[in-house]
Design an enzyme around this catalytic site. Structure first.
Site, PDB file in Angstrom:
ATOM      1  N   HIS A  75      42.503  29.852  46.899  1.00 52.85           N
ATOM      2  CA  HIS A  75      41.458  29.212  46.234  1.00 52.85           C
ATOM      3  C   HIS A  75      42.059  27.737  45.912  1.00 52.85           C
ATOM      4  O   HIS A  75      42.174  27.127  44.842  1.00 52.85           O
ATOM      5  CB  HIS A  75      41.467  29.639  44.754  1.00 52.85           C
ATOM      6  CG  HIS A  75      40.750  31.079  44.713  1.00 52.85           C
ATOM      7  ND1 HIS A  75      39.592  31.277  44.444  1.00 52.85           N
ATOM      8  CD2 HIS A  75      41.314  32.379  45.141  1.00 52.85           C
ATOM      9  CE1 HIS A  75      39.242  32.447  44.613  1.00 52.85           C
ATOM     10  NE2 HIS A  75      40.151  33.147  44.811  1.00 52.85           N
ATOM     11  N   ASN A 148      34.623  35.728  40.818  1.00 50.55           N
ATOM     12  CA  ASN A 148      34.062  35.360  42.056  1.00 50.55           C
ATOM     13  C   ASN A 148      32.557  35.349  42.025  1.00 50.55           C
ATOM     14  O   ASN A 148      31.977  35.734  40.933  1.00 50.55           O
ATOM     15  CB  ASN A 148      34.478  36.069  43.213  1.00 50.55           C
ATOM     16  CG  ASN A 148      35.946  35.928  43.643  1.00 50.55           C
ATOM     17  OD1 ASN A 148      36.773  34.948  43.333  1.00 50.55           O
ATOM     18  ND2 ASN A 148      36.474  36.877  44.464  1.00 50.55           N
TER      19      ASN A 148
HETATM   20 FE1  HDD Z   1      43.243  36.086  42.586  1.00 44.77          FE
HETATM   21  C1  HDD Z   1      43.826  32.636  42.327  1.00 44.77           C
HETATM   22  C2  HDD Z   1      39.690  35.406  41.657  1.00 44.77           C
HETATM   23  C3  HDD Z   1      42.648  39.246  43.339  1.00 44.77           C
HETATM   24  C4  HDD Z   1      46.277  36.497  43.368  1.00 44.77           C
HETATM   25  N1  HDD Z   1      41.976  34.180  42.242  1.00 44.77           N
HETATM   26  C5  HDD Z   1      42.501  32.907  42.129  1.00 44.77           C
HETATM   27  C6  HDD Z   1      41.309  32.128  41.599  1.00 44.77           C
HETATM   28  C7  HDD Z   1      40.287  33.046  41.589  1.00 44.77           C
HETATM   29  C8  HDD Z   1      40.653  34.249  42.004  1.00 44.77           C
HETATM   30  C9  HDD Z   1      39.053  32.635  41.085  1.00 44.77           C
HETATM   31  C10 HDD Z   1      41.606  30.611  41.488  1.00 44.77           C
HETATM   32  C11 HDD Z   1      41.858  30.251  40.169  1.00 44.77           C
HETATM   33  C12 HDD Z   1      41.857  28.860  39.914  1.00 44.77           C
HETATM   34  O1  HDD Z   1      40.980  28.044  39.874  1.00 44.77           O
HETATM   35  O2  HDD Z   1      43.062  28.554  39.637  1.00 44.77           O
HETATM   36  N2  HDD Z   1      41.546  37.189  42.545  1.00 44.77           N
HETATM   37  C13 HDD Z   1      40.381  36.711  42.233  1.00 44.77           C
HETATM   38  C14 HDD Z   1      39.394  37.809  42.063  1.00 44.77           C
HETATM   39  C15 HDD Z   1      40.218  39.082  42.245  1.00 44.77           C
HETATM   40  C16 HDD Z   1      41.468  38.407  42.925  1.00 44.77           C
HETATM   41  C17 HDD Z   1      37.914  37.860  41.660  1.00 44.77           C
HETATM   42  C18 HDD Z   1      39.589  40.511  42.453  1.00 44.77           C
HETATM   43  C19 HDD Z   1      38.878  40.808  41.656  1.00 44.77           C
HETATM   44  N3  HDD Z   1      44.299  37.669  43.386  1.00 44.77           N
HETATM   45  C20 HDD Z   1      43.867  38.640  43.543  1.00 44.77           C
HETATM   46  C21 HDD Z   1      44.952  39.745  43.707  1.00 44.77           C
HETATM   47  C22 HDD Z   1      46.118  39.109  43.829  1.00 44.77           C
HETATM   48  C23 HDD Z   1      45.754  37.593  43.342  1.00 44.77           C
HETATM   49  C24 HDD Z   1      44.730  41.132  43.859  1.00 44.77           C
HETATM   50  C25 HDD Z   1      47.488  39.395  43.849  1.00 44.77           C
HETATM   51  C26 HDD Z   1      47.981  40.468  43.865  1.00 44.77           C
HETATM   52  N4  HDD Z   1      44.613  34.703  42.949  1.00 44.77           N
HETATM   53  C27 HDD Z   1      46.216  35.286  43.210  1.00 44.77           C
HETATM   54  C28 HDD Z   1      47.212  34.177  43.118  1.00 44.77           C
HETATM   55  C29 HDD Z   1      46.182  32.863  42.730  1.00 44.77           C
HETATM   56  C30 HDD Z   1      44.757  33.425  42.705  1.00 44.77           C
HETATM   57  C31 HDD Z   1      47.693  33.975  44.287  1.00 44.77           C
HETATM   58  C32 HDD Z   1      46.523  31.693  43.446  1.00 44.77           C
HETATM   59  C33 HDD Z   1      46.467  30.619  42.375  1.00 44.77           C
HETATM   60  C34 HDD Z   1      46.648  31.064  41.201  1.00 44.77           C
HETATM   61  O3  HDD Z   1      46.590  32.582  41.574  1.00 44.77           O
HETATM   62  O4  HDD Z   1      46.714  30.625  40.065  1.00 44.77           O
HETATM   63  O5  HDD Z   1      47.984  34.464  42.185  1.00 44.77           O
END
Ligand code: HDD
Length: 710
Positions: A75, A148
């Site tokens: 993202h 999402n």
């Molecule tokens: Fe995630 C960012 C949505 C599963 C680990 N995720 C991130 C963002 C969104 C989502 C919208 C951007 C937030 C922003 O604008 O700063 N992610 C989802 C959805 C998931 C999902 C809807 C499942 C239903 N994500 C998911 C899992 C993991 C992560 C299973 C790790 C185990 N996601 C992350 C992250 C991020 C992220 C790596 C990257 C930047 C942040 O978190 O802040 O930790």
């Protein structure tokens, strides 16, 4: 009860104290020293070497050298906006959260939309899931709903997230391709991890290439809990429904938009808010009683499953409006930190294993991205309420905590900060009864991987099915390994045999009769392989209309971009009546001419043009209107790009309207043979054109459109 405007003012006021406005101000160093030359370094003589003493140079360059922070792992590419949330009706029987019970509140929000796979500078129209993250600054604490634009996720357990992301990101040896899932490693993973197939087919649909961030749905995906003041729990899924309906572009447009304006979505969001066309989404909930947890054909804890709206309808309970662009991209949109673990009393988690893992990952990632456990003190991340605890110090500590004590319990500090009583609104985790073995496995109730992708595909309109077919042919066509394509074909055949046959034809391959076992390899080495293979699809619902964009809203042309093709001598009377009618409905009317500057109409008035044909493309508009005027049309006929412009709009099934001599221009294009098309309107009244544009596209044209060599 809170004053209607209090919460919104609270966050705006909080942010205001950090804003800096240099208007009429003198330039200074970071120490407040006035600066009178920021162009030249301090040298030993006019042509001499630069002196180490030059603290002005060092301060400026050092800051510059450290300007970048790591982009988000996923993202990375995003756009944000401020706004507020209003509740239509209290749902106190389900939840005690202030945001769900106080209909007089306007809760401030900050929203960030994103693509998943691409880097920070990647184009907006990648075929991808879109992030839809909402930060609610509630009076009881910050609630982040990090969702999402698709209602399901690729995987069932957070343990697999690094594998999923490594597979979709550019391949590690050559860092190719950028912002694209169409490559071997992604389909290698997908074809061995059958739980991905549901989200995968959504990603092949038009949902993955939205017309606008303002025209897509949002989903919390996981099943959460709502907790009422008696401590009772209900399961809940959260939904965002855009007031403008759910609309998408075609893949051919997406590819071209990425070249013509790679900031297309970001610009669209900014411009709409700037013009006062505030994007709105209604907020809905699907509620399931605690005792109904096991009454479904799927497991509520499985994030690869949706609850069909035909089975549990969505109750609309509120609305979100985005009404303010950020002041500064980095300070707000880049530094905002969303954590699914940010909840408030009245909302709680379930044991969804994907959600449980997310509760760890998001806090952890901010430590490397924003560099400090004090990331909550960055203005955009600060809650609106007061913060008091015994956490201290750390990089970039902004607060000055007073007093001798930083521990609890204490007597020297008067026992403060003291603990909140439940009656004061303290958070209390839902007391779920757990009696279980500690076990590393996947529940058998998560094994059905084909029924819901099949339900999704069955629910689509003919043109949507065609788009899914084309998307698979494109994506798998970009893979080099035959065995991966064949595995995918076999798996698609488990979802829908016609879809698989059409894709196989496009790939020039045959659907294999069998593929190597096991088909689902997302299990442990010693797991009982048979137990974890997905069974054949079940049909527990023929179709769910909510899954198809054919059933969305088609009642508005608000913010639609209408290209008006003109040159000197265009008919003012034709133009005026249309422009007035279109703008009254909130559309954006743009004059496109053979050159920049101005054009003169047949009533001798000068009109500033919005873009010359050399600087714009048909794919950036929703519709075309060509006013009459002999001279104007002759000039347009002389420039081939206008014909290309019209042919492309026709190919993309858009409304094309012309008055009087404008028809002559259409006669020089592919449209000439299709003037009976319902979205080709010649000498029609503005109302008919508006109704046609509001339909978004004439998808009935799709087969003819595919023949247009544009
Ligand atoms: Fe995630 C960012 C949505 C599963 C680990 N995720 C991130 C963002 C969104 C989502 C919208 C951007 C937030 C922003 O604008 O700063 N992610 C989802 C959805 C998931 C999902 C809807 C499942 C239903 N994500 C998911 C899992 C993991 C992560 C299973 C790790 C185990 N996601 C992350 C992250 C991020 C992220 C790596 C990257 C930047 C942040 O978190 O802040 O930790």
């Amino acid at each position: 009860m809170a004053n209607k405007n209090t919460p919104e003012n609270q966050k705006t006021k909080d942010l205001k104290q950090f804003e800096k406005d240099a208007t009429d101000k003198v330039m200074t160093t970071n120490q407040g020293l006035k600066v009178n030359d920021t162009n030249n370094s301090l040298k030993a003589g006019e042509r001499g070497s630069t002196l180490l003493e030059d603290f002005l140079l060092r301060e400026k360059i050092t800051h510059f050298d450290h300007e970048r922070i790591p982009e988000r792992i996923v993202h990375a590419r995003g756009s944000g906006a401020h706004g507020y949330f209003e509740l239509y009706e209290s749902i106190e029987k389900y939840s005690k959260a202030g945001i769900f019970t106080d209909i007089n509140r306007k809760t401030p929000v900050f929203v960030r939309f994103s693509t998943v796979a691409g880097s920070k500078g990647s184009p907006d129209l990648a075929r991808d899931v879109r992030g839809f993250a909402v930060k609610f600054y509630t009076q009881e604490g910050t609630w982040d709903l990090v969702g999402n634009n698709m209602p399901v996720f690729f995987i069932q357990d957070a343990m697999k997230f690094p594998d999923l992301v490594h597979a979709v990101k550019p391949e590690p040896n050559k860092e190719i391709p950028q912002a694209a899932s169409a490559h071997d490693t992604f389909y290698d993973f997908v074809s061995h991890t059958t739980e991905t197939l549901h989200n995968q087919i959504w990603a092949m649909s038009d949902r993955a290439i939205p017309r606008s961030l303002r025209m897509m749905e949002g989903f919390g995906i996981h099943t959460f809990r709502l907790i009422n003041d008696k401590g009772e729990s209900h399961f809940v899924k959260f939904h965002w429904k855009p007031k403008l309906g759910v609309h998408s572009v075609t893949w051919d447009e997406a590819v071209k938009i990425n070249g013509a304006d790679s900031d297309f979505h970001r610009r669209d969001l900014w411009d709409a808010i700037d013009a006062g066309h505030y994007p709105e989404w209604e907020f809905g909930i699907q509620v399931v009683a605690q005792e109904d947890e096991h009454k479904f054909e799927f497991d509520l804890l499985d994030p690869t499953k949706l609850i069909p709206e035909e089975i549990v309808p969505v109750q609309i309970i509120g609305k979100m409006t985005l009404n303010r662009n950020p002041e500064n991209f980095f300070a707000e949109t880049e530094q905002v930190a969303f954590l699914p673990g940010h909840i408030v009393p009245g909302i709680d988690f379930t044991n969804d294993p994907l959600l449980q893992g997310r509760l760890f990952s998001y806090r952890d990632t901010q430590l490397s991205r924003l560099g400090s456990p004090n990331f909550h003190q960055i203005p955009i991340n600060r809650p609106v309420g007061e913060v008091h605890n015994n956490q201290r110090d750390g990089h970039m500590q902004m607060d000055i905590p007073k007093g001798q004590t930083a521990y609890f319990p204490n007597s020297i500090g008067g026992g403060c900060p003291h603990l909140a009583k439940m009656a004061e609104g303290a958070f209390h985790s839902y007391e779920e009864r757990i009696d279980a073995k500690k076990i590393r496995t996947r529940s058998e109730s998560f094994n059905d991987h084909f029924s819901q992708p099949a339900l999704f595909f069955r629910s689509l309109a003919k043109w949507e099915k065609q788009h899914v077919t084309d998307a698979y042919i494109f994506e798998l066509g970009k893979c080099n390994h035959k065995h991966i394509k064949e595995r995918m074909l076999w798996l698609i055949a488990q979802i829908d045999s016609t879809l698989a046959e059409d894709v196989a034809k496009g790939l020039g391959l045959k659907i294999p009769k069998q593929i190597e076992q096991p088909i689902n390899q997302a299990i442990g080495a010693d797991a009982d392989v048979k137990k974890h293979q997905p069974p054949a699809k079940k049909n527990y619902l023929d179709s769910d209309p909510a899954l198809s964009q054919a059933n969305t809203k088609f009642d508005s042309i608000q913010t639609r971009q209408i290209a008006v093709l003109v040159a000197n001598g265009f008919s003012m009377s034709d133009y005026k009546s249309k422009k007035q009618a279109f703008e009254k409905e909130g559309a954006m009317v743009k004059l496109i001419a053979p050159h920049g500057g101005t054009v003169i109409c047949n009533e001798n008035m000068e009109h500033e043009i919005d873009a010359s044909i050399m600087t714009t493309e048909s794919v950036l508009f929703d519709a075309i209107y060509i006013p009459g005027g002999k001279k104007s049309i002759q000039e347009l006929l002389g420039q081939a790009k206008f014909k290309k412009f019209i042919n492309e709009a026709f190919k993309h099934c858009k409304t094309i309207a012309a008055d009087h001599e404008g028809e002559e221009l259409l006669d020089s294009t592919f449209v000439a043979d299709y003037k009976d098309d319902k979205a080709v309107l010649i000498n029609e009244n503005p109302k008919a054109i508006i109704t046609s544009i509001a339909k978004h596209r004439n998808w009935d044209r799709i087969e003819i459109a595919n023949k247009v060599p544009a």
